[in-house]
Structure formats: C-alpha cells, structure tokens
Write an enzyme that holds these catalytic residues in place. Structure first.
Site, PDB file in Angstrom:
ATOM      1  N   SER A  58       0.541  -1.028  -0.256  1.00 34.81           N
ATOM      2  CA  SER A  58       0.213   0.217  -0.277  1.00 34.81           C
ATOM      3  C   SER A  58       0.740   1.347   0.102  1.00 34.81           C
ATOM      4  CB  SER A  58      -0.775  -0.563   0.990  1.00 34.81           C
ATOM      5  OG  SER A  58      -1.410   1.567   1.319  1.00 34.81           O
TER       6      SER A  58
ATOM      7  N   TYR B 183      -1.643  -0.679  10.669  1.00 37.61           N
ATOM      8  CA  TYR B 183      -2.316  -0.740   9.100  1.00 37.61           C
ATOM      9  C   TYR B 183      -0.835  -0.465   7.897  1.00 37.61           C
ATOM     10  CZ  TYR B 183      -3.928  -0.878   4.240  1.00 37.61           C
ATOM     11  OH  TYR B 183      -4.352  -1.198   3.022  1.00 37.61           O
TER      12      TYR B 183
HETATM   13  N1  LIG Z   1      -8.791  -0.545  -0.647  1.00 37.98           N
HETATM   14  C1  LIG Z   1      -7.535   0.424  -1.019  1.00 37.98           C
HETATM   15  O1  LIG Z   1      -7.362   1.115  -0.305  1.00 37.98           O
HETATM   16  C2  LIG Z   1      -6.776  -0.672  -1.100  1.00 37.98           C
HETATM   17  C3  LIG Z   1      -5.136   0.334  -0.983  1.00 37.98           C
HETATM   18  C4  LIG Z   1      -3.895  -0.314  -0.480  1.00 37.98           C
HETATM   19  C5  LIG Z   1      -3.610  -1.427  -0.312  1.00 37.98           C
HETATM   20  N2  LIG Z   1      -4.776  -3.007   0.074  1.00 37.98           N
HETATM   21  C6  LIG Z   1      -4.949  -3.758   0.028  1.00 37.98           C
HETATM   22  O2  LIG Z   1      -5.127  -4.667  -1.223  1.00 37.98           O
HETATM   23  C7  LIG Z   1      -5.661  -5.564  -0.515  1.00 37.98           C
HETATM   24  C8  LIG Z   1      -6.554  -6.279  -0.912  1.00 37.98           C
HETATM   25  O3  LIG Z   1      -7.815  -5.636  -0.330  1.00 37.98           O
HETATM   26  P1  LIG Z   1      -9.163  -5.239  -1.167  1.00 37.98           P
HETATM   27  O4  LIG Z   1      -9.334  -3.099  -0.943  1.00 37.98           O
HETATM   28  O5  LIG Z   1      -9.385  -5.989  -2.165  1.00 37.98           O
HETATM   29  O6  LIG Z   1     -10.016  -4.871   0.143  1.00 37.98           O
HETATM   30  P2  LIG Z   1     -11.837  -5.835   0.117  1.00 37.98           P
HETATM   31  O7  LIG Z   1     -11.594  -6.003   1.757  1.00 37.98           O
HETATM   32  O8  LIG Z   1     -12.125  -6.086  -0.585  1.00 37.98           O
HETATM   33  O9  LIG Z   1     -11.267  -7.565  -0.324  1.00 37.98           O
HETATM   34  C9  LIG Z   1      -9.685  -8.216   0.970  1.00 37.98           C
HETATM   35  C10 LIG Z   1     -10.095  -9.259   1.277  1.00 37.98           C
HETATM   36  O10 LIG Z   1      -8.934 -10.558   1.555  1.00 37.98           O
HETATM   37  C11 LIG Z   1      -9.911 -11.497   2.571  1.00 37.98           C
HETATM   38  N3  LIG Z   1      -9.117 -11.989   3.316  1.00 37.98           N
HETATM   39  C12 LIG Z   1      -9.475 -11.401   4.846  1.00 37.98           C
HETATM   40  N4  LIG Z   1      -8.757 -12.179   5.647  1.00 37.98           N
HETATM   41  C13 LIG Z   1      -8.598 -12.992   5.053  1.00 37.98           C
HETATM   42  C14 LIG Z   1      -7.275 -14.157   5.658  1.00 37.98           C
HETATM   43  N5  LIG Z   1      -6.716 -14.329   6.434  1.00 37.98           N
HETATM   44  N6  LIG Z   1      -7.616 -15.450   4.773  1.00 37.98           N
HETATM   45  C15 LIG Z   1      -7.517 -15.199   2.998  1.00 37.98           C
HETATM   46  N7  LIG Z   1      -8.738 -14.224   2.528  1.00 37.98           N
HETATM   47  C16 LIG Z   1      -8.448 -13.026   3.345  1.00 37.98           C
HETATM   48  C17 LIG Z   1     -10.940 -11.335   2.623  1.00 37.98           C
HETATM   49  O11 LIG Z   1     -11.782 -12.352   2.638  1.00 37.98           O
HETATM   50  C18 LIG Z   1     -11.222  -9.728   0.873  1.00 37.98           C
HETATM   51  O12 LIG Z   1     -12.181 -11.279   0.437  1.00 37.98           O
HETATM   52  C19 LIG Z   1      -5.271  -5.962   1.192  1.00 37.98           C
HETATM   53  O13 LIG Z   1      -3.776  -6.483   0.812  1.00 37.98           O
HETATM   54  C20 LIG Z   1      -5.194  -4.128   1.112  1.00 37.98           C
HETATM   55  O14 LIG Z   1      -4.577  -3.679   2.314  1.00 37.98           O
HETATM   56  C21 LIG Z   1      -6.562  -1.660  -0.341  1.00 37.98           C
END
Ligand SMILES: NC(=O)c1ccc[n+]([C@@H]2O[C@H](COP(=O)([O-])OP(=O)(O)OC[C@H]3O[C@@H](n4cnc5c(N)ncnc54)[C@H](O)[C@@H]3O)[C@@H](O)[C@H]2O)c1
Length: 218
Positions: A101, A114
């Site tokens: 991130s 985070y």
């Molecule tokens: N959305 C944002 O603003 C953003 C920005 C930068 C980075 N990210 C990163 O992107 C990645 C994906 O996030 P997203 O935005 O798609 O969020 P999201 O909440 O849509 O998806 C996260 C997914 O991870 C799964 N998950 C959670 N715990 C788990 C576990 N123990 N084992 C297996 N799966 C698990 C959840 O079921 C979900 O499907 C994450 O690492 C997040 O930190 C997100």
C-alpha cells in the site's frame, strides 16, 4: 499457466484474477470466503507451484486493540511471509507480487498498525528478493482504492472529491511487475499516473573522517 490470488474474492483480488485470466492464466482464488486462511501454515503447505502468485489478502485494523493488532499483523504480514516461504519451496521460477500500500511508503495516522504491516511488506519484499531468485518478488502499493475495504470512508472521500484508484489499475501495475524484469520493486499506483517502481531516496550513509564508507559487508 497457473496463478493464485489470495484475497481473491475482494475488490482488488477480483481485478487481479480478471487480469490474469485475460492474460491466459488458470487462476485459483484463495480467500477466507472460500475456506483458505492465509495465516495458516497448514493451509499453505497444501499449495502447489504456480507461475504467478499474488499475495493480496489484507485487512484494516479497526479499533486499536491488542486482538485487532494481532489480527492485522497475522493477515497482512504472516499471510505474505508464509506465502513466500511456501512458494519458494515449490516454484523454480515465476513471479510473486505482494499487495502492500502507499501506507507502506508513508505514515497513515488513521490506521497506524495497518501502516506498520504494509511497511513490513515493503521491507520484506526489498530484502527478500535476492533470496528467492530466479523467482521475482515485487510489491504493488496502491493509494486509496475503490473496494469494499473503504466502504466506511466512501461518503467522506466522495464529499471531498478525492479520486480513488480503480482495482483494474492495481491489476495493471501487478502485470507490469510480473512482465518487467525487475525484482524487489514496490510499484506505486495512483489515479491519473502511470504506475512505476517507487524510487527510494538514498540513505545518509556513514562517514569516517568526512569520507563516505561503502555498504555494510553483511
Ligand atoms: N482498498 C484500498 O484502499 C487499498 C489500498 C492499498 C492497498 N490495499 C490492499 O489491497 C489488498 C486487497 O484489499 P481490497 O481493497 O481488495 O479489500 P477487500 O476487503 O475488498 O478484500 C480483501 C479480501 O481479503 C480476504 N481476506 C481477509 N482475511 C483473509 C485471510 N485470513 N485469508 C484469506 N483471505 C482473507 C477477504 O475475505 C477479502 O475477500 C489488501 O492487502 C489491502 O490492504 C487496499
């Protein structure tokens, strides 16, 4: 060609899967929603070699309690480290891309733990890359992305007119990291900009009698 995406049922995970499928991969989604827990070494022990692995599962911390802290470290850090440890056992080549991130490149006062976990991924990817060659290990570092993860802040962001990263842009950065020749890179993803490896500033190294000293011999 085979690929896996952890957190494959989430907003970014779905876009990563779609992009890899578009590129001709057979993609497996490893998500809590379908019974795979990235924090479980036993679950990882059942994972076989793939050509591309996206270690993407992640969670925000929520209220800063001990339990939530441990949960965030467990999913965001263990989930990547365990994945890399397993994949380096079973893969001879290919690419691993962890989803870090921008919060891994700068502070994030709204969720310090985070930010801690994402800094951990940036440090791990940069330090671990030489140890997994010829597998290439990179990270993508999206800004605030339009996924369910930010639903609780969506109205506030929209009211401020703040542009969100489309999940497809994260998938594009992932694909550039996979197809580029680099390793140990951390690709930033921001709306309206081309994704690129972040240029880390050089550190102030030690000096002896005013003279520069090289890198440490360890
Ligand atoms: N959305 C944002 O603003 C953003 C920005 C930068 C980075 N990210 C990163 O992107 C990645 C994906 O996030 P997203 O935005 O798609 O969020 P999201 O909440 O849509 O998806 C996260 C997914 O991870 C799964 N998950 C959670 N715990 C788990 C576990 N123990 N084992 C297996 N799966 C698990 C959840 O079921 C979900 O499907 C994450 O690492 C997040 O930190 C997100």
């Amino acid at each position: 060609m085979k690929a896996l995406v952890t957190g494959g049922e989430g907003g970014i995970g779905r876009a990563l899967r779609a992009r890899l499928e578009h590129e001709g991969f057979e993609v497996e989604s490893l998500d809590l929603a379908n019974g795979f827990d990235v924090t479980s070494p036993e679950a990882w022990s059942r994972v076989d070699a793939v050509d591309v692995a996206c270690l993407n599962a992640g969670v925000l911390t929520g209220e800063l309690t001990y339990e939530n802290y441990r949960d965030a470290v467990s999913v965001n850090v263990d989930g990547v480290v365990l994945g890399v440890l397993r994949l380096r056992e079973v893969m001879d080549a290919g690419a691993i891309v962890a989803t870090a991130s921008l919060a891994g490149l700068t502070g994030m006062p709204s969720d310090p733990v985070y930010s801690l976990t994402k800094h951990a991924i940036v440090g791990f990817v940069r330090s671990m890359a030489p140890h997994v060659e010829p597998i290439r290990l990179n990270a993508v570092c999206p800004g605030i992305a339009d996924t369910p993860m930010i639903d609780h802040q969506r109205a506030e962001l929209a009211a401020a007119g703040f542009p969100l990263v489309e999940p497809e842009a994260v998938a594009e950065a992932m694909w550039r990291a996979v197809t580029g020749g680099g390793t140990g890179e951390c690709w930033f993803v921001q709306p309206g900009r081309e994704p690129a490896p972040f240029s880390f500033p050089s550190l102030p190294g030690p000096r002896v009698d005013g003279e520069r000293v090289g890198r440490p011999p360890i």
